[in-house]
Design a protein around this motif. Structure first.
Motif, PDB file in Angstrom:
ATOM      1  N   ASP A  11       0.828  -1.202   0.000  1.00  0.00           N
ATOM      2  CA  ASP A  11       0.000   0.000   0.000  1.00  0.00           C
ATOM      3  C   ASP A  11       0.865   1.257   0.000  1.00  0.00           C
ATOM      4  O   ASP A  11       1.848   1.352   0.734  1.00  0.00           O
ATOM      5  CB  ASP A  11      -0.915   0.015   1.232  1.00  0.00           C
ATOM      6  CG  ASP A  11      -1.915  -1.132   1.214  1.00  0.00           C
ATOM      7  OD1 ASP A  11      -2.209  -1.628   0.105  1.00  0.00           O
ATOM      8  OD2 ASP A  11      -2.381  -1.535   2.298  1.00  0.00           O
ATOM      9  N   GLY A  12       0.491   2.212  -0.822  1.00  0.00           N
ATOM     10  CA  GLY A  12       1.202   3.480  -0.875  1.00  0.00           C
ATOM     11  C   GLY A  12       2.499   3.444  -1.638  1.00  0.00           C
ATOM     12  O   GLY A  12       3.254   4.427  -1.644  1.00  0.00           O
ATOM     13  N   ALA A  13       2.798   2.330  -2.295  1.00  0.00           N
ATOM     14  CA  ALA A  13       4.055   2.219  -3.045  1.00  0.00           C
ATOM     15  C   ALA A  13       3.993   3.051  -4.317  1.00  0.00           C
ATOM     16  O   ALA A  13       2.914   3.310  -4.868  1.00  0.00           O
ATOM     17  CB  ALA A  13       4.322   0.766  -3.400  1.00  0.00           C
ATOM     18  N   ASP A  14       5.152   3.485  -4.781  1.00  0.00           N
ATOM     19  CA  ASP A  14       5.212   4.246  -6.029  1.00  0.00           C
ATOM     20  C   ASP A  14       4.738   3.383  -7.188  1.00  0.00           C
ATOM     21  O   ASP A  14       5.046   2.185  -7.256  1.00  0.00           O
ATOM     22  CB  ASP A  14       6.650   4.699  -6.301  1.00  0.00           C
ATOM     23  CG  ASP A  14       7.103   5.781  -5.342  1.00  0.00           C
ATOM     24  OD1 ASP A  14       6.241   6.471  -4.780  1.00  0.00           O
ATOM     25  OD2 ASP A  14       8.329   5.929  -5.156  1.00  0.00           O
ATOM     26  N   PRO A  15       3.973   3.974  -8.125  1.00  0.00           N
ATOM     27  CA  PRO A  15       3.518   3.204  -9.279  1.00  0.00           C
ATOM     28  C   PRO A  15       4.652   2.950 -10.268  1.00  0.00           C
ATOM     29  O   PRO A  15       5.660   3.649 -10.278  1.00  0.00           O
ATOM     30  CB  PRO A  15       2.455   4.120  -9.909  1.00  0.00           C
ATOM     31  CG  PRO A  15       2.881   5.509  -9.503  1.00  0.00           C
ATOM     32  CD  PRO A  15       3.489   5.372  -8.141  1.00  0.00           C
ATOM     33  N   SER A  16       4.464   1.947 -11.095  1.00  0.00           N
ATOM     34  CA  SER A  16       5.452   1.643 -12.119  1.00  0.00           C
ATOM     35  C   SER A  16       5.314   2.631 -13.268  1.00  0.00           C
ATOM     36  O   SER A  16       4.207   3.053 -13.626  1.00  0.00           O
ATOM     37  CB  SER A  16       5.246   0.214 -12.634  1.00  0.00           C
ATOM     38  OG  SER A  16       6.271  -0.161 -13.517  1.00  0.00           O
ATOM     39  N   LYS A  17       6.445   3.006 -13.873  1.00  0.00           N
ATOM     40  CA  LYS A  17       6.416   3.975 -14.965  1.00  0.00           C
ATOM     41  C   LYS A  17       7.683   3.860 -15.800  1.00  0.00           C
ATOM     42  O   LYS A  17       8.668   3.233 -15.391  1.00  0.00           O
ATOM     43  CB  LYS A  17       6.285   5.394 -14.420  1.00  0.00           C
ATOM     44  CG  LYS A  17       7.381   5.787 -13.438  1.00  0.00           C
ATOM     45  CD  LYS A  17       7.051   7.095 -12.732  1.00  0.00           C
ATOM     46  CE  LYS A  17       8.061   7.393 -11.627  1.00  0.00           C
ATOM     47  NZ  LYS A  17       7.711   8.612 -10.867  1.00  0.00           N
ATOM     48  N   VAL A  18       7.630   4.480 -16.964  1.00  0.00           N
ATOM     49  CA  VAL A  18       8.811   4.619 -17.809  1.00  0.00           C
ATOM     50  C   VAL A  18       9.247   6.076 -17.766  1.00  0.00           C
ATOM     51  O   VAL A  18       8.433   6.993 -17.941  1.00  0.00           O
ATOM     52  CB  VAL A  18       8.524   4.200 -19.268  1.00  0.00           C
ATOM     53  CG1 VAL A  18       9.678   4.593 -20.188  1.00  0.00           C
ATOM     54  CG2 VAL A  18       8.278   2.700 -19.350  1.00  0.00           C
ATOM     55  N   LEU A  19      10.531   6.295 -17.513  1.00  0.00           N
ATOM     56  CA  LEU A  19      11.097   7.641 -17.516  1.00  0.00           C
ATOM     57  C   LEU A  19      11.791   7.871 -18.849  1.00  0.00           C
ATOM     58  O   LEU A  19      12.635   7.068 -19.262  1.00  0.00           O
ATOM     59  CB  LEU A  19      12.085   7.806 -16.372  1.00  0.00           C
ATOM     60  CG  LEU A  19      11.535   7.547 -14.966  1.00  0.00           C
ATOM     61  CD1 LEU A  19      12.663   7.585 -13.945  1.00  0.00           C
ATOM     62  CD2 LEU A  19      10.459   8.566 -14.615  1.00  0.00           C
ATOM     63  N   ARG A  20      11.427   8.951 -19.504  1.00  0.00           N
ATOM     64  CA  ARG A  20      12.101   9.336 -20.737  1.00  0.00           C
ATOM     65  C   ARG A  20      13.129  10.405 -20.386  1.00  0.00           C
ATOM     66  O   ARG A  20      12.772  11.496 -19.912  1.00  0.00           O
ATOM     67  CB  ARG A  20      11.093   9.871 -21.757  1.00  0.00           C
ATOM     68  CG  ARG A  20      11.711  10.193 -23.101  1.00  0.00           C
ATOM     69  CD  ARG A  20      10.661  10.439 -24.161  1.00  0.00           C
ATOM     70  NE  ARG A  20      11.281  10.622 -25.464  1.00  0.00           N
ATOM     71  CZ  ARG A  20      10.698  10.306 -26.619  1.00  0.00           C
ATOM     72  NH1 ARG A  20       9.484   9.794 -26.622  1.00  0.00           N
ATOM     73  NH2 ARG A  20      11.331  10.498 -27.751  1.00  0.00           N
ATOM     74  N   LEU A  21      14.416  10.084 -20.604  1.00  0.00           N
ATOM     75  CA  LEU A  21      15.503  10.942 -20.151  1.00  0.00           C
ATOM     76  C   LEU A  21      16.212  11.611 -21.321  1.00  0.00           C
ATOM     77  O   LEU A  21      16.382  11.011 -22.386  1.00  0.00           O
ATOM     78  CB  LEU A  21      16.533  10.121 -19.365  1.00  0.00           C
ATOM     79  CG  LEU A  21      16.001   9.245 -18.228  1.00  0.00           C
ATOM     80  CD1 LEU A  21      17.140   8.461 -17.598  1.00  0.00           C
ATOM     81  CD2 LEU A  21      15.273  10.077 -17.189  1.00  0.00           C
ATOM     82  N   ASP A  22      16.630  12.848 -21.104  1.00  0.00           N
ATOM     83  CA  ASP A  22      17.470  13.532 -22.083  1.00  0.00           C
ATOM     84  C   ASP A  22      18.808  12.789 -22.155  1.00  0.00           C
ATOM     85  O   ASP A  22      19.457  12.583 -21.131  1.00  0.00           O
ATOM     86  CB  ASP A  22      17.693  14.986 -21.658  1.00  0.00           C
ATOM     87  CG  ASP A  22      18.501  15.769 -22.673  1.00  0.00           C
ATOM     88  OD1 ASP A  22      19.716  15.522 -22.786  1.00  0.00           O
ATOM     89  OD2 ASP A  22      17.918  16.646 -23.345  1.00  0.00           O
TER      90      ASP A  22
END
Length: 318
Positions: A11-22
């Protein structure tokens, strides 16, 4: 540069995502929310698609890199009942190998009993075939496009060769390694590069699978004749090698050592050690921009790092 963040658990964990980086500054240009936990990824730049594997949900998430949107979720498998009667997916997924000319992605499906190879059609977004018979924990995979073959390693120290035309296993041989984890194919030398991990935890697991099994050294980079599996060279790495990346343009091999906290650079012809680059905690996966001569490395947090601290990506120019 695309980096997959698997997020946290509970509970309360960060969601999964893709980071697009310069690629020059590593500044975050976009965050792409994922509907399931992402782990491995492969980029099909010519088709503007990023494919993200979801180990827990047995799925592949398809991202349009022009819009930074998830456009499709492809379910690879359905749940089955295990020995305890619990419904689970038959395989977990760790690595994705793109075969752009044939519009496919190959995904080894991990199982302690019998791993399988899933063949995803990128044109139809459907699984064309599931090939069984890869043994326990088939993890590493490397493609030889010119000769229509895929190499897959397993926990028994084997390398299996798949004919990508017939999608059948045509050969298997002993790699000479203890825990072959990741593979790269060197087309110029017709050699297979193998990370031999050497984790004590996996050694104990293999003893249960193979009575009389005698552990091999581990913490090595193995060089094999790709046709026969004959040993060409065995090179010691630092502690806990995980990923490797072949750079044919600059005749280098890069190895991340999770335990030692560094990246080692080897000559791809002689496998002589050229350089060791210290990094924080646990270097993990890599992406290479050969044109600009830049290596990107994901760095995982360790037990001594602050709880909840963000993990990082290192940019190493040569």
């Amino acid at each position: 540069v695309f980096a997959v963040s698997s997020g946290g658990f509970g509970d309360g964990a960060d969601p999964s995502k893709v980071l697009r980086l310069d690629p020059a500054t590593l500044a975050v240009q976009a965050e792409i929310a994922l509907p399931a936990k992402g782990f491995g990824a492969v980029l099909d730049d010519s088709a503007n698609r990023l494919y993200v594997g979801s180990t827990i949900d047995a799925a592949v998430l398809v991202i349009d890199t022009t819009t930074n949107q998830v456009v499709r979720t492809v379910q690879l498998a359905t749940k089955v009942k295990n020995k305890e009667g619990k419904e689970v997916y038959p395989h977990g997924f760790r690595q994705l190998v793109l075969d752009a000319p044939n519009q496919r992605i190959y995904l080894p499906g991990l199982s302690m009993e019998d791993s399988a190879l899933y063949v995803l059609n990128t044109r139809t977004s459907a699984v064309d075939k599931v090939v069984p018979g890869f043994g326990p924990l088939a993890t590493g995979a490397a493609l030889d496009t010119a000769r229509s073959r895929l190499f897959v390693s397993n926990l028994l120290g084997e390398v299996l060769t798949v004919d990508t035309r017939s999608l059948q296993i045509v050969k298997r041989y002993d790699s000479g390694g203890d825990q072959p984890l990741n593979l790269q194919y060197d087309s110029a030398a017709n050699q297979l590069l193998v990370i031999d991990q050497g984790l004590a935890k996996l050694t104990e697991g293999r003893k249960k699978l193979q009575p009389g099994y005698q552990p091999r050294p581990g913490n090595r980079l193995l060089v094999l004749n790709a046709d026969t599996g004959a040993a060409v060279r065995s090179v010691a790495t630092a502690e806990g090698p995980v990923a490797l990346r072949l750079d044919p343009q600059h005749q280098r091999i890069y190895v991340t050592n999770r335990g030692a906290g560094n990246v080692q650079v080897f000559d791809s012809r002689s496998q002589a050690l050229l350089r060791t680059i210290a990094l924080p905690t646990h270097p993990n996966s890599m992406a290479l921009d050969a044109q600009r001569n830049v290596l990107y490395v994901s760095v995982k947090n360790g037990e001594k790092d602050p709880k909840g601290a963000p993990e990082s990506v290192a940019r190493i120019p040569f």
